[in-house]
Motif scaffolding. Structure first.
Motif, short mmCIF file in Angstrom:
data_model
loop_
_atom_site.label_atom_id
_atom_site.label_comp_id
_atom_site.label_asym_id
_atom_site.label_seq_id
_atom_site.Cartn_x
_atom_site.Cartn_y
_atom_site.Cartn_z
N GLU A 122 0.83 -1.21 0.00
CA GLU A 122 0.00 0.00 0.00
C GLU A 122 0.86 1.25 0.00
O GLU A 122 0.59 2.22 -0.72
N GLU A 123 1.90 1.25 0.83
CA GLU A 123 2.76 2.42 0.93
C GLU A 123 3.54 2.64 -0.36
O GLU A 123 3.72 3.79 -0.80
N VAL A 124 4.01 1.57 -0.99
CA VAL A 124 4.70 1.70 -2.27
C VAL A 124 3.75 2.28 -3.32
O VAL A 124 4.12 3.16 -4.11
N ALA A 125 2.49 1.83 -3.31
CA ALA A 125 1.51 2.37 -4.24
C ALA A 125 1.30 3.86 -4.02
O ALA A 125 1.18 4.64 -4.98
N GLY A 126 1.27 4.29 -2.76
CA GLY A 126 1.13 5.72 -2.47
C GLY A 126 2.30 6.53 -3.00
O GLY A 126 2.13 7.61 -3.56
N VAL A 127 3.51 5.99 -2.85
CA VAL A 127 4.71 6.68 -3.33
C VAL A 127 4.70 6.77 -4.86
O VAL A 127 4.97 7.82 -5.45
N VAL A 128 4.40 5.64 -5.52
CA VAL A 128 4.35 5.63 -6.98
C VAL A 128 3.30 6.60 -7.49
O VAL A 128 3.52 7.35 -8.47
N GLY A 211 -6.25 6.56 -4.43
CA GLY A 211 -7.54 6.44 -3.75
C GLY A 211 -7.46 6.33 -2.25
O GLY A 211 -8.49 6.18 -1.59
N HIS A 212 -6.25 6.38 -1.68
CA HIS A 212 -6.08 6.20 -0.23
C HIS A 212 -5.03 7.18 0.30
O HIS A 212 -3.83 6.87 0.28
N PRO A 213 -5.43 8.37 0.76
CA PRO A 213 -4.46 9.34 1.27
C PRO A 213 -3.57 8.79 2.38
O PRO A 213 -2.40 9.17 2.49
N LEU A 214 -4.11 7.88 3.19
CA LEU A 214 -3.31 7.36 4.31
C LEU A 214 -2.18 6.46 3.85
O LEU A 214 -1.18 6.31 4.57
N TRP A 215 -2.29 5.85 2.68
CA TRP A 215 -1.17 5.06 2.16
C TRP A 215 0.05 5.96 1.99
O TRP A 215 1.15 5.60 2.39
N GLU A 221 5.99 9.15 6.37
CA GLU A 221 6.58 9.04 7.71
C GLU A 221 7.72 8.03 7.71
O GLU A 221 8.79 8.28 8.30
N ARG A 222 7.55 6.91 7.05
CA ARG A 222 8.60 5.90 7.03
C ARG A 222 9.78 6.34 6.16
O ARG A 222 10.93 6.07 6.49
N LEU A 223 9.48 7.02 5.06
CA LEU A 223 10.56 7.52 4.21
C LEU A 223 11.40 8.56 4.93
O LEU A 223 12.63 8.56 4.83
N GLN A 224 10.73 9.47 5.64
CA GLN A 224 11.46 10.51 6.37
C GLN A 224 12.36 9.90 7.43
O GLN A 224 13.52 10.30 7.60
N ALA A 225 11.85 8.92 8.15
CA ALA A 225 12.65 8.26 9.18
C ALA A 225 13.85 7.55 8.55
O ALA A 225 14.97 7.59 9.09
N VAL A 247 11.13 12.60 -0.62
CA VAL A 247 11.62 13.25 0.59
C VAL A 247 13.09 13.58 0.38
O VAL A 247 13.77 12.95 -0.45
N ASN A 248 13.58 14.56 1.09
CA ASN A 248 14.97 15.00 0.92
C ASN A 248 15.91 13.84 1.23
O ASN A 248 15.93 13.33 2.35
N PRO A 249 16.74 13.42 0.25
CA PRO A 249 17.66 12.30 0.50
C PRO A 249 18.88 12.70 1.32
O PRO A 249 19.63 11.83 1.77
N LEU A 250 19.09 14.01 1.50
CA LEU A 250 20.21 14.49 2.30
C LEU A 250 19.77 14.57 3.75
O LEU A 250 18.59 14.77 4.05
N HIS A 251 20.70 14.43 4.66
CA HIS A 251 20.33 14.45 6.07
C HIS A 251 19.80 15.82 6.48
O HIS A 251 20.52 16.81 6.45
#
Length: 301
Positions: A122-128, A211-215, A221-225, A247-251
């Protein structure tokens, strides 16, 4: 409002570029700056996708697509009304993704192995879906042009130091020094402002595509972490491409918020959660079941 703000920021970038040309060589320098910008942007327009994919050692996904990524991208692209983009994978443990290409017919989506290993389907689908939104909104072309302008402004500002501008009323040594430092700073701020504006628009459009904003909210959140604790060497070597990633790939802790290429992840997540709360009445479309199907728990991969 997002498009109007982007247009105003692009106009500001163009005016800054032409203004530096005028300071350097009068009206002739302004015309030369405009012609040079057109040439550089034409080159970037046709070659930016190949260059950035090469910078990050992205490899096309072929017949060994064990994750079903190509099928997911195809289903989401269909839901977004887009032609099928090329699909690439980048071998790095940091979870991240970006889209590139001059238009929807010549576009590519690249995801990292870290994203496939650490996120659910689901999360990968949201990113794509977010990256497809950038393609549909033609943000990839906009960001290519602004990045080229920013680089050209820095180059012209450096010329100001060596040549001192027009002899009849040029900026002088102090003025040239100020121009050398302030013009690239202004260009960078405009570039970052455009990037931040487009991220909010892509978040909303991406949530509508899948179709799913929460995805997407959970994925952010997981990408940022992951980006905060996992190094991405290729991105550190090519910081000019940081604005392209979801998300920013730099620290983040090494850079002031004023110079951030992305809006606050917490703010983005909050907007998506608000969108999810009103989804039942807003008519958020649902993506095909093939793309939405996911394991009950655990990472995808």
């Amino acid at each position: 409002m997002g498009y109007a703000r982007t247009a105003m920021l692009m106009a500001a970038m163009t005016a800054l570029f032409m203004g530096i040309g005028y300071v350097l060589a009068g009206s002739g320098g302004m015309v030369f700056a405009l012609v040079a910008a057109a040439g550089m942007n034409a080159f970037s327009w046709w070659n930016s996708d190949k260059m950035v994919l090469r910078m990050h050692n992205a490899r096309p996904v072929g017949g060994t697509d064990t994750h079903g990524l190509v099928r997911m991208v195809a289903d989401l692209a269909d839901a977004a009304g887009l032609p099928m983009p090329a699909v690439y994978v980048i071998d790095t443990p940091q979870p991240n993704a970006f889209a590139t290409g001059r238009n929807p017919d010549n576009a590519a989506v690249a995801v990292t192995t870290g994203l496939l290993q650490q996120l659910s389907r689901e999360e990968v689908a949201g990113v794509v879906a977010h990256e497809l939104a950038h393609i549909r909104n033609r943000d990839t072309a906009i960001m290519t042009v602004t990045a080229t302008f920013a680089g050209a402004i820095t180059m012209l500002a450096n010329f100001a130091l060596f040549f001192g501008g027009r002899r009849d009323g040029g900026p002088g040594l102090l003025g040239s020094l100020a121009l050398m430092f302030l013009a690239p700073l202004a260009a960078g701020l405009v570039q970052m402002a455009i990037s931040r504006t487009r991220e909010y628009a892509a978040d909303r459009a991406g949530a509508e595509i899948c179709g799913h904003p929460l995805w997407l909210a959970d994925a952010l959140e997981r990408l940022q972490a992951g980006a905060a604790r996992i190094d991405y060497d290729a991105a550190e070597r090519n910081p000019a491409t940081a604005h392209m990633f979801i998300v920013n790939p730099l620290h983040a802790h090494t850079r002031d918020a004023l110079f951030a290429t992305h809006p606050s992840t917490a703010n983005r997540v909050a907007e998506l959660r608000k969108m999810a709360g009103g989804a039942s009445s807003s008519g958020v479309p649902r993506v095909r079941k093939e793309a939405a199907r996911a394991p009950k728990s655990g990472p995808w991969g």
